[in-house]
Design a protein around this motif. Structure first.
Motif, PDB file in Angstrom:
ATOM      1  N   ARG A  25     -38.565  52.414 -78.099  1.00 53.31           N
ATOM      2  CA  ARG A  25     -37.453  51.477 -78.223  1.00 53.31           C
ATOM      3  C   ARG A  25     -36.707  51.320 -76.892  1.00 53.31           C
ATOM      4  O   ARG A  25     -36.309  50.229 -76.500  1.00 53.31           O
ATOM      5  CB  ARG A  25     -36.509  51.948 -79.322  1.00 53.31           C
ATOM      6  N   GLN A  26     -36.545  52.425 -76.180  1.00 57.24           N
ATOM      7  CA  GLN A  26     -35.868  52.350 -74.888  1.00 57.24           C
ATOM      8  C   GLN A  26     -36.710  51.593 -73.874  1.00 57.24           C
ATOM      9  O   GLN A  26     -36.186  50.840 -73.044  1.00 57.24           O
ATOM     10  CB  GLN A  26     -35.558  53.750 -74.383  1.00 57.24           C
ATOM     11  N   SER A  27     -38.030  51.734 -73.959  1.00 52.51           N
ATOM     12  CA  SER A  27     -38.929  51.009 -73.055  1.00 52.51           C
ATOM     13  C   SER A  27     -38.813  49.506 -73.276  1.00 52.51           C
ATOM     14  O   SER A  27     -38.822  48.716 -72.322  1.00 52.51           O
ATOM     15  CB  SER A  27     -40.373  51.458 -73.276  1.00 52.51           C
ATOM     16  N   ILE A  28     -38.683  49.110 -74.533  1.00 55.71           N
ATOM     17  CA  ILE A  28     -38.534  47.690 -74.841  1.00 55.71           C
ATOM     18  C   ILE A  28     -37.237  47.147 -74.249  1.00 55.71           C
ATOM     19  O   ILE A  28     -37.189  46.049 -73.677  1.00 55.71           O
ATOM     20  CB  ILE A  28     -38.568  47.463 -76.360  1.00 55.71           C
ATOM     21  N   MET A  29     -36.161  47.926 -74.375  1.00 55.92           N
ATOM     22  CA  MET A  29     -34.865  47.489 -73.865  1.00 55.92           C
ATOM     23  C   MET A  29     -34.902  47.325 -72.340  1.00 55.92           C
ATOM     24  O   MET A  29     -34.382  46.341 -71.790  1.00 55.92           O
ATOM     25  CB  MET A  29     -33.776  48.490 -74.273  1.00 55.92           C
ATOM     26  N   LYS A  30     -35.508  48.288 -71.666  1.00 59.10           N
ATOM     27  CA  LYS A  30     -35.577  48.215 -70.202  1.00 59.10           C
ATOM     28  C   LYS A  30     -36.427  47.033 -69.752  1.00 59.10           C
ATOM     29  O   LYS A  30     -36.092  46.332 -68.785  1.00 59.10           O
ATOM     30  CB  LYS A  30     -36.139  49.514 -69.640  1.00 59.10           C
ATOM     31  N   ALA A  60     -36.949  44.266 -71.471  1.00 61.63           N
ATOM     32  CA  ALA A  60     -36.232  43.026 -71.782  1.00 61.63           C
ATOM     33  C   ALA A  60     -35.134  42.754 -70.768  1.00 61.63           C
ATOM     34  O   ALA A  60     -34.893  41.594 -70.400  1.00 61.63           O
ATOM     35  CB  ALA A  60     -35.640  43.120 -73.198  1.00 61.63           C
ATOM     36  N   GLN A  61     -34.462  43.803 -70.297  1.00 62.12           N
ATOM     37  CA  GLN A  61     -33.423  43.617 -69.300  1.00 62.12           C
ATOM     38  C   GLN A  61     -33.996  43.165 -67.960  1.00 62.12           C
ATOM     39  O   GLN A  61     -33.360  42.418 -67.213  1.00 62.12           O
ATOM     40  CB  GLN A  61     -32.629  44.909 -69.126  1.00 62.12           C
ATOM     41  N   LYS A  62     -35.218  43.573 -67.677  1.00 60.61           N
ATOM     42  CA  LYS A  62     -35.828  43.246 -66.383  1.00 60.61           C
ATOM     43  C   LYS A  62     -36.549  41.901 -66.399  1.00 60.61           C
ATOM     44  O   LYS A  62     -36.441  41.115 -65.437  1.00 60.61           O
ATOM     45  CB  LYS A  62     -36.788  44.361 -65.984  1.00 60.61           C
ATOM     46  N   TYR A  63     -37.294  41.609 -67.506  1.00 61.19           N
ATOM     47  CA  TYR A  63     -38.134  40.408 -67.536  1.00 61.19           C
ATOM     48  C   TYR A  63     -37.706  39.381 -68.580  1.00 61.19           C
ATOM     49  O   TYR A  63     -38.296  38.300 -68.654  1.00 61.19           O
ATOM     50  CB  TYR A  63     -39.597  40.798 -67.803  1.00 61.19           C
ATOM     51  N   GLY A  64     -36.724  39.699 -69.382  1.00 61.88           N
ATOM     52  CA  GLY A  64     -36.266  38.751 -70.395  1.00 61.88           C
ATOM     53  C   GLY A  64     -36.759  39.091 -71.786  1.00 61.88           C
ATOM     54  O   GLY A  64     -37.764  39.794 -71.966  1.00 61.88           O
ATOM     55  N   VAL A  65     -36.063  38.552 -72.761  1.00 59.49           N
ATOM     56  CA  VAL A  65     -36.365  38.870 -74.156  1.00 59.49           C
ATOM     57  C   VAL A  65     -37.689  38.271 -74.604  1.00 59.49           C
ATOM     58  O   VAL A  65     -38.453  38.909 -75.337  1.00 59.49           O
ATOM     59  CB  VAL A  65     -35.222  38.375 -75.064  1.00 59.49           C
ATOM     60  N   SER A  66     -37.993  37.042 -74.169  1.00 61.04           N
ATOM     61  CA  SER A  66     -39.231  36.394 -74.620  1.00 61.04           C
ATOM     62  C   SER A  66     -40.458  37.162 -74.174  1.00 61.04           C
ATOM     63  O   SER A  66     -41.398  37.385 -74.963  1.00 61.04           O
ATOM     64  CB  SER A  66     -39.278  34.962 -74.104  1.00 61.04           C
ATOM     65  N   LYS A  67     -40.499  37.578 -72.900  1.00 58.02           N
ATOM     66  CA  LYS A  67     -41.650  38.338 -72.420  1.00 58.02           C
ATOM     67  C   LYS A  67     -41.747  39.691 -73.120  1.00 58.02           C
ATOM     68  O   LYS A  67     -42.845  40.153 -73.444  1.00 58.02           O
ATOM     69  CB  LYS A  67     -41.545  38.524 -70.913  1.00 58.02           C
ATOM     70  N   ALA A  68     -40.597  40.329 -73.353  1.00 59.04           N
ATOM     71  CA  ALA A  68     -40.624  41.615 -74.061  1.00 59.04           C
ATOM     72  C   ALA A  68     -41.123  41.441 -75.484  1.00 59.04           C
ATOM     73  O   ALA A  68     -41.840  42.296 -76.024  1.00 59.04           O
ATOM     74  CB  ALA A  68     -39.230  42.226 -74.068  1.00 59.04           C
ATOM     75  N   SER A  69     -40.782  40.314 -76.115  1.00 55.24           N
ATOM     76  CA  SER A  69     -41.223  40.056 -77.478  1.00 55.24           C
ATOM     77  C   SER A  69     -42.729  39.913 -77.548  1.00 55.24           C
ATOM     78  O   SER A  69     -43.374  40.453 -78.450  1.00 55.24           O
ATOM     79  CB  SER A  69     -40.545  38.792 -78.006  1.00 55.24           C
ATOM     80  N   ARG A  70     -43.323  39.169 -76.563  1.00 56.01           N
ATOM     81  CA  ARG A  70     -44.775  38.997 -76.563  1.00 56.01           C
ATOM     82  C   ARG A  70     -45.483  40.292 -76.204  1.00 56.01           C
ATOM     83  O   ARG A  70     -46.530  40.623 -76.757  1.00 56.01           O
ATOM     84  CB  ARG A  70     -45.153  37.885 -75.574  1.00 56.01           C
TER      85      ARG A  70
END
Length: 289
Positions: free
Chosen positions: A1-6, A8-18
């Motif tokens: 979960r922390q990896s996803i947050m980091k 998303a903060q770096k590359y954006g929510v859309s890229k983290a979602s994919r």
């Protein structure tokens, strides 16, 4: 979960979602909580901070530690430590306990050795006069079915927990009912129960000449209840002049003293043993105790 947050903060929510195959709403939800620590990503309880009908700490302890209740037993036994014996009585009757989708209505008496007594497993029950009449009527009609004829005139009508009326014993000696109550919950509703007994027996064509209370046992003191014995007096209920009554058991007549006799006046549970001994006339026997 922390990896996803980091990520998303770096590359954006859309890229983290994919990349992590998570919905954007999921990531937005945790981003609002995330403050850079693992503690902020821990699942939080949805339990409200307070509730007007919430249990007390003592009740929560009974519910969480009630191993007897988890086994669906009708009683919850307390520890025999001196601290519990010295604790000031806390008296309550009624209520509902929920564990694993099973609802129990119970009588609670915290100063007793048996602090919780099960009354009903139906969460829709309402403890009014109709409820206790149904319980009494079922018990009385069952006794008449299994002990028809003359046996019904001298028998135990209510067997406490067996009839889902914990702490209540009712014996019938002809027209006299002898009642013994050993818990606070039944003491609080005894007027309703006595009236139900009277009405049910009268509706069946049976004559009741009085109700005698044999509450002179030491167990009541442990329940925080006073000891006493005497006729129950209420409007419309007569009081006999004598506490001695005649019964007929197995064709033999007995005089029963409900005031000073053992237990409630007579050992009714030995009725069929006495009938069996009648076949042993003229033979030798040993009295064992």
């Amino acid at each position: 979960r922390q990896s996803i947050m980091k990520y998303a903060q770096k590359y954006g929510v859309s890229k983290a979602s994919r990349r992590y195959n998570k919905s954007r709403s999921y990531i937005y939800f945790w981003l609002k909580r995330y403050d850079g620590t693992l503690e902020s990503l821990a699942c939080m309880s949805r339990r409200p901070h307070s509730h007007p009908n919430q249990h007390t700490e003592n009740e929560l302890t009974l519910i969480k530690g009630g191993t007897q209740c988890q086994k669906r037993a009708p009683l919850d036994l307390r520890g025999r430590d001196s601290q519990n014996r010295r604790r000031a009585p806390k008296r309550r009757a009624g209520g509902c306990v929920c564990r694993k989708r099973l609802y129990w209505h119970r009588l609670l008496q915290q100063c007793s050795k048996i602090s919780v007594r099960l009354v009903s497993r139906n969460a829709n029950d309402v403890f009014d006069a109709r409820f206790w009449r149904r319980r009494v009527e079922y018990a009385v009609r069952y006794r008449k079915t299994v002990m028809p004829g003359a046996d019904f005139t001298c028998c135990r009508l209510v067997h406490g927990e067996a009839d889902q009326m914990p702490g209540l014993t009712v014996d019938r000696y002809g027209g006299i009912l002898v009642v013994q109550i050993t818990c606070l919950g039944m003491e609080l509703v005894k007027d309703t129960v006595y009236r139900a007994l009277w009405d049910v027996l009268a509706g069946m064509g049976e004559t009741v000449t009085g109700i005698y209370e044999r509450n002179d046992i030491a167990l009541r003191v442990k329940e925080g209840l006073p000891e006493h014995k005497g006729w129950y007096r209420s409007d419309g209920m007569p009081v006999p002049e004598s506490a001695v009554t005649e019964i007929c058991e197995n064709g033999i007549k007995y005089l029963v003293d409900v005031e000073n006799g053992q237990k409630t006046g007579f050992f009714l549970d030995q009725k069929y043993n006495r009938a069996a001994v009648a076949d042993c006339r003229g033979q030798e026997g040993a009295g064992l105790l």
